[in-house]
Design a protein around this motif. Structure first.
Motif, PDB file in Angstrom:
ATOM      1  N   GLY A 109     -49.723 -12.899  65.385  1.00  0.00           N
ATOM      2  CA  GLY A 109     -48.439 -12.358  65.789  1.00  0.00           C
ATOM      3  C   GLY A 109     -47.355 -13.379  66.114  1.00  0.00           C
ATOM      4  N   PRO A 110     -47.645 -14.380  66.972  1.00  0.00           N
ATOM      5  CA  PRO A 110     -46.598 -15.356  67.292  1.00  0.00           C
ATOM      6  C   PRO A 110     -46.081 -16.112  66.068  1.00  0.00           C
ATOM      7  CG  PRO A 110     -48.329 -15.436  68.945  1.00  0.00           C
ATOM      8  CD  PRO A 110     -48.826 -14.536  67.852  1.00  0.00           C
ATOM      9  N   ALA A 112     -46.092 -14.912  62.980  1.00  0.00           N
ATOM     10  CA  ALA A 112     -45.324 -13.933  62.213  1.00  0.00           C
ATOM     11  C   ALA A 112     -43.905 -13.817  62.765  1.00  0.00           C
ATOM     12  CB  ALA A 112     -46.028 -12.582  62.249  1.00  0.00           C
ATOM     13  N   ARG A 113     -43.790 -13.805  64.084  1.00  0.00           N
ATOM     14  CA  ARG A 113     -42.461 -13.716  64.707  1.00  0.00           C
ATOM     15  C   ARG A 113     -41.594 -14.920  64.326  1.00  0.00           C
ATOM     16  NH1 ARG A 113     -40.681 -16.161  69.009  1.00  0.00           N
ATOM     17  NH2 ARG A 113     -42.778 -16.701  69.730  1.00  0.00           N
ATOM     18  N   LEU A 114     -42.179 -16.117  64.367  1.00  0.00           N
ATOM     19  CA  LEU A 114     -41.426 -17.311  64.009  1.00  0.00           C
ATOM     20  C   LEU A 114     -41.030 -17.292  62.533  1.00  0.00           C
ATOM     21  CD1 LEU A 114     -43.474 -19.946  66.022  1.00  0.00           C
ATOM     22  CD2 LEU A 114     -41.143 -19.159  66.509  1.00  0.00           C
ATOM     23  N   HIS A 115     -41.910 -16.777  61.677  1.00  0.00           N
ATOM     24  CA  HIS A 115     -41.586 -16.632  60.261  1.00  0.00           C
ATOM     25  C   HIS A 115     -40.357 -15.758  60.074  1.00  0.00           C
ATOM     26  CE1 HIS A 115     -43.980 -18.532  57.254  1.00  0.00           C
ATOM     27  NE2 HIS A 115     -45.129 -18.044  57.651  1.00  0.00           N
ATOM     28  N   LEU A 116     -40.352 -14.612  60.719  1.00  0.00           N
ATOM     29  CA  LEU A 116     -39.246 -13.670  60.563  1.00  0.00           C
ATOM     30  C   LEU A 116     -37.949 -14.266  61.080  1.00  0.00           C
ATOM     31  CD1 LEU A 116     -41.181 -10.469  61.620  1.00  0.00           C
ATOM     32  CD2 LEU A 116     -40.249 -10.917  59.343  1.00  0.00           C
ATOM     33  N   GLU A 117     -38.018 -14.959  62.199  1.00  0.00           N
ATOM     34  CA  GLU A 117     -36.823 -15.593  62.746  1.00  0.00           C
ATOM     35  C   GLU A 117     -36.307 -16.675  61.805  1.00  0.00           C
ATOM     36  OE1 GLU A 117     -37.951 -16.934  66.611  1.00  0.00           O
ATOM     37  OE2 GLU A 117     -37.973 -14.908  67.479  1.00  0.00           O
ATOM     38  N   HIS A 118     -37.224 -17.486  61.266  1.00  0.00           N
ATOM     39  CA  HIS A 118     -36.823 -18.568  60.360  1.00  0.00           C
ATOM     40  C   HIS A 118     -36.176 -17.998  59.102  1.00  0.00           C
ATOM     41  CE1 HIS A 118     -37.358 -21.745  57.289  1.00  0.00           C
ATOM     42  NE2 HIS A 118     -37.147 -22.553  58.305  1.00  0.00           N
ATOM     43  N   LEU A 126     -42.996  -5.522  65.845  1.00  0.00           N
ATOM     44  CA  LEU A 126     -43.882  -6.436  65.136  1.00  0.00           C
ATOM     45  C   LEU A 126     -45.266  -6.344  65.761  1.00  0.00           C
ATOM     46  CD1 LEU A 126     -44.629  -8.874  63.303  1.00  0.00           C
ATOM     47  CD2 LEU A 126     -43.742 -10.365  65.122  1.00  0.00           C
ATOM     48  N   VAL A 127     -46.268  -6.108  64.908  1.00  0.00           N
ATOM     49  CA  VAL A 127     -47.654  -6.096  65.366  1.00  0.00           C
ATOM     50  C   VAL A 127     -48.460  -6.948  64.397  1.00  0.00           C
ATOM     51  CG1 VAL A 127     -49.633  -4.711  66.057  1.00  0.00           C
ATOM     52  CG2 VAL A 127     -47.333  -3.728  66.193  1.00  0.00           C
ATOM     53  N   GLY A 128     -49.168  -7.943  64.929  1.00  0.00           N
ATOM     54  CA  GLY A 128     -49.956  -8.839  64.109  1.00  0.00           C
ATOM     55  C   GLY A 128     -51.448  -8.640  64.283  1.00  0.00           C
TER      56      GLY A 128
END
Length: 206
Positions: A109-110, A112-118, A126-128
């Motif tokens: 999850g963390p 994935a969040r950074l990917h989306l922000e980048h 968001l659920v990983g």
């Protein structure tokens, strides 16, 4: 009436993460001295990381290897990753329709969040760390009407949630395989999604 919620997978649905995943596996291989065929790995993205690492590491080392991979990922994976064609427009189309975007992914999850922000991809939920049927649990909890993914496991998740399963052929499977798995509709890629969404909404209102 609750807002329309559309779920999306991440790897090879919204983002082409292959270069970054390949680089991270090579870094893990070099650090641990364990051979990993990174070119093979990126042809079969979708299942949990630990399942892939079990092909290369002894069972008692898999969890530690996964932990280290997730750390290395932050140094190697974000910069080379780009949105797949139509990804940004698809998310924008959902939001323009007053809908919510939910990203349900097998990725940690963390990260994935950074990917989306980048990548500059806006999302509402968001659920990983989910795969196949477990994706269905999250989709149902979020009230997702549609789930879009590239893997047969994504179709399983959508069907488990009672959602419309939309397959895209940007991952390891073609249209025939996604259809056979139960996809209600198959798109070549997300460039076709905004028009499909418009038709779906129109039929839903009729």
């Amino acid at each position: 009436m609750s807002a329309l919620t559309i779920g999306f997978d991440l790897d090879m649905t919204l983002l082409d993460t292959r270069p970054g995943i390949r680089a991270t596996h090579l870094a893990l291989s070099e650090e641990t001295g364990t051979y990993i065929d990174a070119d093979l790995v990126v042809t079969r993205l979708g299942p949990p990381l630990t399942q892939e690492l079990a092909n290369w590491f002894p069972a008692d080392q898999v969890e530690a290897a996964a932990d280290r991979y997730r750390v290395l990922y932050r140094d190697h994976a974000f910069e080379p990753t780009v949105p797949l064609p139509g990804a940004l427009d698809s998310v924008a189309a959902v939001r323009a329709a007053g809908g919510r975007v939910a990203v349900i992914t097998g990725k940690y999850g963390p990260n994935a969040r950074l990917h989306l922000e980048h990548a500059g991809i806006a999302y509402d939920a968001l659920v990983g760390d989910l795969w196949a049927e477990t994706k269905g649990v999250a989709l149902r909890e979020l009230g997702a009407a549609v789930y879009v993914g590239d893997h047969l496991g994504d179709i399983v998740g959508a069907l488990a949630a009672g959602a419309v399963a939309v397959g895209v052929t940007t991952g390891p499977y073609g249209a025939a395989e996604l259809t056979e798995a139960g996809a209600h509709v198959v798109l070549a890629d997300l460039t076709e999604f905004p028009a499909w969404l418009a038709g779906y909404r129109a039929s839903d209102r009729s």
